[in-house]
Each structure stands twice: as C-alpha cells, then as structure tokens.
Design a protein around this motif. Structure first.
Motif, PDB file in Angstrom:
ATOM      1  N   VAL A 135       0.867  -1.180   0.000  1.00 42.21           N
ATOM      2  CA  VAL A 135       0.000   0.000   0.000  1.00 42.21           C
ATOM      3  C   VAL A 135       0.902   1.228   0.000  1.00 42.21           C
ATOM      4  CG1 VAL A 135      -1.807   1.286   1.210  1.00 42.21           C
ATOM      5  CG2 VAL A 135      -1.825  -1.230   1.229  1.00 42.21           C
ATOM      6  N   ILE A 136       0.717   2.099  -0.974  1.00 43.32           N
ATOM      7  CA  ILE A 136       1.549   3.294  -1.108  1.00 43.32           C
ATOM      8  C   ILE A 136       0.746   4.509  -0.658  1.00 43.32           C
ATOM      9  CG2 ILE A 136       2.902   4.714  -2.689  1.00 43.32           C
ATOM     10  CD1 ILE A 136       3.084   2.227  -4.520  1.00 43.32           C
ATOM     11  N   GLY A 137       1.181   5.131   0.417  1.00 40.32           N
ATOM     12  CA  GLY A 137       0.498   6.302   0.956  1.00 40.32           C
ATOM     13  C   GLY A 137      -0.086   6.018   2.324  1.00 40.32           C
ATOM     14  N   GLY A 138       0.371   6.769   3.333  1.00 39.48           N
ATOM     15  CA  GLY A 138      -0.076   6.538   4.699  1.00 39.48           C
ATOM     16  C   GLY A 138      -0.993   7.611   5.236  1.00 39.48           C
ATOM     17  N   GLY A 139      -1.817   8.175   4.358  1.00 44.89           N
ATOM     18  CA  GLY A 139      -2.879   9.047   4.824  1.00 44.89           C
ATOM     19  C   GLY A 139      -4.040   8.212   5.334  1.00 44.89           C
ATOM     20  N   ARG A 140      -5.195   8.841   5.484  1.00 37.81           N
ATOM     21  CA  ARG A 140      -6.360   8.116   6.004  1.00 37.81           C
ATOM     22  C   ARG A 140      -6.693   6.898   5.146  1.00 37.81           C
ATOM     23  NH1 ARG A 140     -11.042  10.391   8.802  1.00 37.81           N
ATOM     24  NH2 ARG A 140     -10.223  12.436   8.232  1.00 37.81           N
ATOM     25  N   THR A 141      -6.725   7.073   3.826  1.00 33.21           N
ATOM     26  CA  THR A 141      -7.116   5.979   2.934  1.00 33.21           C
ATOM     27  C   THR A 141      -6.135   4.821   3.007  1.00 33.21           C
ATOM     28  OG1 THR A 141      -8.170   7.559   1.428  1.00 33.21           O
ATOM     29  CG2 THR A 141      -7.683   5.375   0.562  1.00 33.21           C
ATOM     30  N   PRO A 165       6.851  11.744   7.956  1.00 31.27           N
ATOM     31  CA  PRO A 165       7.462  11.240   9.190  1.00 31.27           C
ATOM     32  C   PRO A 165       6.489  10.487  10.087  1.00 31.27           C
ATOM     33  CG  PRO A 165       7.011  13.591   9.399  1.00 31.27           C
ATOM     34  CD  PRO A 165       6.703  13.220   7.972  1.00 31.27           C
ATOM     35  N   ARG A 166       5.180  10.642   9.837  1.00 31.80           N
ATOM     36  CA  ARG A 166       4.182   9.917  10.620  1.00 31.80           C
ATOM     37  C   ARG A 166       2.929   9.692   9.780  1.00 31.80           C
ATOM     38  NH1 ARG A 166       0.357  13.460  12.863  1.00 31.80           N
ATOM     39  NH2 ARG A 166       0.884  15.668  12.739  1.00 31.80           N
ATOM     40  N   LEU A 167       2.106   8.745  10.196  1.00 29.25           N
ATOM     41  CA  LEU A 167       0.894   8.403   9.463  1.00 29.25           C
ATOM     42  C   LEU A 167      -0.207   9.440   9.686  1.00 29.25           C
ATOM     43  CD1 LEU A 167       0.752   4.584  10.304  1.00 29.25           C
ATOM     44  CD2 LEU A 167       1.614   5.633   8.203  1.00 29.25           C
ATOM     45  N   VAL A 168      -1.141   9.506   8.763  1.00 32.13           N
ATOM     46  CA  VAL A 168      -2.340  10.346   8.868  1.00 32.13           C
ATOM     47  C   VAL A 168      -1.976  11.729   9.408  1.00 32.13           C
ATOM     48  CG1 VAL A 168      -4.807  10.257   9.385  1.00 32.13           C
ATOM     49  CG2 VAL A 168      -3.451   8.193   9.614  1.00 32.13           C
ATOM     50  N   SER A 176      -1.620   9.557  15.244  1.00 29.47           N
ATOM     51  CA  SER A 176      -0.702   8.897  14.311  1.00 29.47           C
ATOM     52  C   SER A 176       0.004   7.726  14.976  1.00 29.47           C
ATOM     53  CB  SER A 176       0.339   9.899  13.803  1.00 29.47           C
ATOM     54  OG  SER A 176      -0.269  10.942  13.068  1.00 29.47           O
ATOM     55  N   GLU A 177       0.462   7.928  16.192  1.00 31.03           N
ATOM     56  CA  GLU A 177       1.188   6.884  16.907  1.00 31.03           C
ATOM     57  C   GLU A 177       0.285   5.699  17.237  1.00 31.03           C
ATOM     58  OE1 GLU A 177       4.193   4.756  18.593  1.00 31.03           O
ATOM     59  OE2 GLU A 177       4.335   6.590  17.370  1.00 31.03           O
ATOM     60  N   LYS A 178      -0.958   5.982  17.614  1.00 30.23           N
ATOM     61  CA  LYS A 178      -1.884   4.896  17.930  1.00 30.23           C
ATOM     62  C   LYS A 178      -2.197   4.074  16.680  1.00 30.23           C
ATOM     63  CE  LYS A 178      -4.134   7.129  21.904  1.00 30.23           C
ATOM     64  NZ  LYS A 178      -3.841   6.079  22.896  1.00 30.23           N
ATOM     65  N   ALA A 179      -2.359   4.733  15.538  1.00 29.27           N
ATOM     66  CA  ALA A 179      -2.603   4.016  14.290  1.00 29.27           C
ATOM     67  C   ALA A 179      -1.394   3.150  13.924  1.00 29.27           C
ATOM     68  CB  ALA A 179      -2.918   5.004  13.170  1.00 29.27           C
ATOM     69  N   LEU A 180      -0.198   3.710  14.106  1.00 21.57           N
ATOM     70  CA  LEU A 180       1.030   2.969  13.800  1.00 21.57           C
ATOM     71  C   LEU A 180       1.154   1.737  14.685  1.00 21.57           C
ATOM     72  CD1 LEU A 180       3.785   2.772  12.363  1.00 21.57           C
ATOM     73  CD2 LEU A 180       4.710   4.267  14.160  1.00 21.57           C
ATOM     74  N   ARG A 181       0.905   1.903  15.972  1.00 25.12           N
ATOM     75  CA  ARG A 181       1.020   0.766  16.898  1.00 25.12           C
ATOM     76  C   ARG A 181       0.020  -0.333  16.539  1.00 25.12           C
ATOM     77  NH1 ARG A 181       1.546   4.533  21.331  1.00 25.12           N
ATOM     78  NH2 ARG A 181      -0.555   3.973  21.995  1.00 25.12           N
ATOM     79  N   TRP A 182      -1.189   0.070  16.166  1.00 19.64           N
ATOM     80  CA  TRP A 182      -2.206  -0.929  15.811  1.00 19.64           C
ATOM     81  C   TRP A 182      -1.769  -1.715  14.582  1.00 19.64           C
ATOM     82  CZ3 TRP A 182      -5.247  -2.743  11.965  1.00 19.64           C
ATOM     83  CH2 TRP A 182      -6.338  -3.538  12.320  1.00 19.64           C
ATOM     84  N   LEU A 183      -1.315  -1.014  13.551  1.00 26.06           N
ATOM     85  CA  LEU A 183      -0.895  -1.693  12.327  1.00 26.06           C
ATOM     86  C   LEU A 183       0.254  -2.651  12.598  1.00 26.06           C
ATOM     87  CD1 LEU A 183      -1.064   1.277   9.783  1.00 26.06           C
ATOM     88  CD2 LEU A 183      -2.566  -0.718   9.846  1.00 26.06           C
ATOM     89  N   LYS A 184       1.227  -2.213  13.374  1.00 20.31           N
ATOM     90  CA  LYS A 184       2.364  -3.075  13.682  1.00 20.31           C
ATOM     91  C   LYS A 184       1.927  -4.291  14.486  1.00 20.31           C
ATOM     92  CE  LYS A 184       6.226   0.169  13.396  1.00 20.31           C
ATOM     93  NZ  LYS A 184       7.388   0.769  14.103  1.00 20.31           N
ATOM     94  N   SER A 185       0.918  -4.105  15.350  1.00 15.92           N
ATOM     95  CA  SER A 185       0.430  -5.236  16.143  1.00 15.92           C
ATOM     96  C   SER A 185      -0.227  -6.296  15.272  1.00 15.92           C
ATOM     97  CB  SER A 185      -0.560  -4.749  17.212  1.00 15.92           C
ATOM     98  OG  SER A 185      -1.824  -4.420  16.633  1.00 15.92           O
ATOM     99  N   LYS A 186      -0.666  -5.892  14.086  1.00 15.59           N
ATOM    100  CA  LYS A 186      -1.291  -6.826  13.140  1.00 15.59           C
ATOM    101  C   LYS A 186      -0.294  -7.334  12.104  1.00 15.59           C
ATOM    102  CE  LYS A 186      -5.259  -6.298  15.111  1.00 15.59           C
ATOM    103  NZ  LYS A 186      -5.833  -7.394  15.935  1.00 15.59           N
ATOM    104  N   LEU A 192       8.191   4.549   7.185  1.00 12.64           N
ATOM    105  CA  LEU A 192       8.010   5.993   7.186  1.00 12.64           C
ATOM    106  C   LEU A 192       9.237   6.669   6.578  1.00 12.64           C
ATOM    107  CD1 LEU A 192       6.508   6.469  10.778  1.00 12.64           C
ATOM    108  CD2 LEU A 192       5.274   6.395   8.606  1.00 12.64           C
ATOM    109  N   GLY A 193       9.019   7.818   5.950  1.00 17.64           N
ATOM    110  CA  GLY A 193      10.124   8.522   5.323  1.00 17.64           C
ATOM    111  C   GLY A 193      10.591   7.884   4.031  1.00 17.64           C
ATOM    112  N   HIS A 194       9.775   7.002   3.473  1.00 20.26           N
ATOM    113  CA  HIS A 194      10.081   6.355   2.198  1.00 20.26           C
ATOM    114  C   HIS A 194       9.024   6.756   1.173  1.00 20.26           C
ATOM    115  CE1 HIS A 194      12.976   3.082   3.604  1.00 20.26           C
ATOM    116  NE2 HIS A 194      12.578   3.645   4.739  1.00 20.26           N
ATOM    117  N   SER A 195       9.426   6.894  -0.066  1.00 21.92           N
ATOM    118  CA  SER A 195       8.470   7.138  -1.141  1.00 21.92           C
ATOM    119  C   SER A 195       8.802   6.235  -2.318  1.00 21.92           C
ATOM    120  CB  SER A 195       8.495   8.609  -1.581  1.00 21.92           C
ATOM    121  OG  SER A 195       9.763   8.959  -2.111  1.00 21.92           O
TER     122      SER A 195
END
Length: 364
Positions: A135-141, A165-168, A176-186, A192-195
C-alpha cells in the motif's frame, strides 16, 4: 417555493459529498442540474471495505437519480465555464443563474455504477490471490486499507510505505502513533520517510525500490496517494484567476468565489484553513444552499449565512482500523480501540449517508 424561483437555474459541478448534498438541498427551490463524471455518488469512507468485501459497495454506491427526484443529472466531466454556461466533455452546455463548484479531488473511477462494482471485485480478486500486498500512501485511505487487509486476511504480508514522518498527518501525533502501533500489532510493515516513484510503476510489477533504497517485494500494490485537486480544468476558464497557487478556489465567508456574486465553491476544492472531511463538506453544502435560497427569494446579501471553519484541534476525526476498532481524535483527547470503532468501523457511515440523502439505510 417562491413564485418564479423554480425557473432559476442552479448548476452543481461535482457529485461527491458536498456536491451531492448541495444538489439535494436545492432541487425543490430551483431548476437544478448536477454535472458529474460518473452516474453515482460513492460514500468515500467505504472504499477500503468494499475492496476486501465487494458486496458492501451495493449500499455505498448510490445512483444520483435515486436521491435527486427533482433534478437533472448529466454524467460527463465539465470542461469550461463562461459567464452564463457550463460546457461538458460530451458537448452539452448548461445555462446557470447560480453555479457551484464541488469537484473535490480527481478519482480514476468508472462512469457507471456497474463498472465500479466490478472494479471492487477485481481489486478483491487481486488481494485474495496475493500473498503480499503493498500500500503506497499513509494518509487516512492508506491506513484504512492496510487495516482492512490485515484484519480480514491476517495471513498476508502487508507493507505500507509513507513518505512523511508519521501516518495520517492531518491528525495529531498521538493519533498517528496509535494508528502505527495498531498496524504493527497486526503484522503490517510500515516504512516511514520512504516514497516510491508512482510514474515508474508498471502493471504487474512485483519489486519496488523506495527513495531510501529499500526493496519491497509484493504480489500486488494499491496507490493511496497523489490524488490531485479536481480544479485543473478551471485553469483555462473565467475562474482561472480565482485559484490559489495550490489550485484551490478562493472563497469568501459566504462560500462564494471571491469577486463572483453568483458562483459558490464547496468541499475539498476551496482554500479554507480546516481539515477537509465529510462533516465540513456537508456543512459547506448547507451554508451555500441557505445562501442561494436567500438570494433566490430576493433577500439581502447582508443576511447571508457565514461559514466558520473549524480548526484542526476542534474538529473530531475517526480513522477506522478494520471492522471493529478505530482511532478517534477529539478536541481534548485521543482514543483508540473498540469504543471509537462503534462510531465508524462497523458501517463506515454508509447508513448515515443514505439517511442524509433520504434513502433507506438498507437495500431491500
């Protein structure tokens, strides 16, 4: 309806959240035409769910004619605006007394509802047949799509690449941090910082190199970034000087395009300092409709309603994380888990959207 008001012509360009609601508000107060590139309204928050569960789109894709019983709809992109008419790609001209620009962002979606449903089926087929998904792009979608895939297909390797540097980033750091932690837990691998150079991607490509030199192997990929504003078509029209350097239409406090008495702009395409989301789009539509109705009745301009943008800190926002959980940002706190998931994640506001359009929440 005031005598003669129904003879006045209102043209709405764009059938997203703002444009659809504006047309619905105005359809019994004027001769309304909705110009959109597609035949249907799509509940935008339901897209990711529809990719992992295509039947979900049966409720979230709504023919414009289903909620516009007293308006005309033309499914062709607008290509020009004059002082009195809007011209479409198919060569038709629609006269207006009042014009509303609500073209939001550009989406490469099919013209017909049938083809859009098929597109979701094909997306789902790609996901199901893949062991790894990029998935390319770490905004809401991008976050919501990654979460949907991780929740429904836990056996698949999901990688999310985001140049920031951070999601959403429209939300605060805590969300942003809570979303990141959830995704990593799954098990989602978040870079981050990559395109990734979108112009260099080809159909069927399975190996991707990021700007930081990382190599990602994925059986399929989805781009959830880089959607331009839907205003490029205005650059050669009479409204070209009303665009700011980002391509947004400059509006006044009444949501009229600055310097234009009979042209309004609403939704993502305007230059207001706020988080662009469904709540604000609906509020834009309500304020603009109220002001047009006032003008149609011959009311005084000083009586027009004023739109007050909500600051990012004051605007609640919810990002769904699969079918049952979410992260929610409120003015004084940020929470995640099952409780915020009750507000959005189960139905993704589809029933609420259908009710707002005057339709049954479920299809019989």
């Amino acid at each position: 309806m005031e005598a003669g008001a129904g003879d006045r012509k209102v043209v709405v360009v764009g059938g997203g959240v703002a444009g659809a609601m504006l047309a619905k508000h105005m359809q019994f107060d004027a001769d309304v035409v909705l110009i959109d590139s597609k035949e249907y309204y799509e509940v935008p928050w339901a897209r990711s769910r529809s990719m992992v569960e295509p039947p979900f789109a049966e409720r979230s894709l709504i023919q414009h004619t289903d909620y516009l019983s007293n308006a005309r709809v033309t499914a062709s992109p607008a290509i020009d605006v004059t002082e009195s008419e809007v011209l479409t790609a198919e060569g038709r001209a629609f006269a207006y007394d009042y014009l509303v620009i609500a073209t939001g962002h550009v989406d490469s979606t099919p013209r017909s509802r049938k083809d859009r449903l098929e597109q979701f089926k094909q997306d789902n087929k790609r996901i199901r047949s893949s062991s790894s998904v990029l998935v390319i792009g770490g905004g809401r979608t991008g976050v919501e799509l990654s979460a949907e895939i991780a929740a429904d297909y836990p056996e698949k390797k999901v990688t999310l690449v985001h140049e920031g540097p951070r999601l959403v980033q429209i939300l605060g750091p805590k969300a942003s941090e809570k979303a990141l932690r959830w995704l990593k837990s799954k098990g989602v691998d978040v870079l981050l910082g990559h395109s990734i150079d979108l112009d260099a991607i080809s159909e069927g490509q399975r190996s991707f190199t990021t700007s930081a030199g990382a190599t990602i192997t994925a059986d399929c990929h989805f781009v959830c970034a880089g959607r331009p504003l839907g205003s490029s078509w205005l650059q050669h029209t009479l409204l070209k000087d009303n665009l700011d350097r980002f391509g947004r239409l400059k509006v006044d406090e009444n949501l009229r395009v600055r310097g234009r008495k009979n042209v309004f702009a609403i939704g993502d395409v305007v230059d207001l300092p706020e988080i662009k989301q469904g709540f604000s789009a609906r509020k834009h539509a309500a304020v603009a409709a109220k002001n047009m109705k006032l003008l149609l009745r011959g009311g005084k301009e000083e009586k027009m309603a004023v739109y007050k943008p909500r600051s990012a800190a004051a605007a609640p926002a919810v990002v769904s994380l699969g079918r049952r959980q979410a992260v929610a940002q409120f003015p004084f706190t940020t929470v995640s888990g099952y409780i915020p998931g009750l507000f959005k994640s189960k139905d993704l506001y589809v029933g609420w959207n259908r009710r707002k359009l005057g339709l049954e929440t479920d299809i019989i």
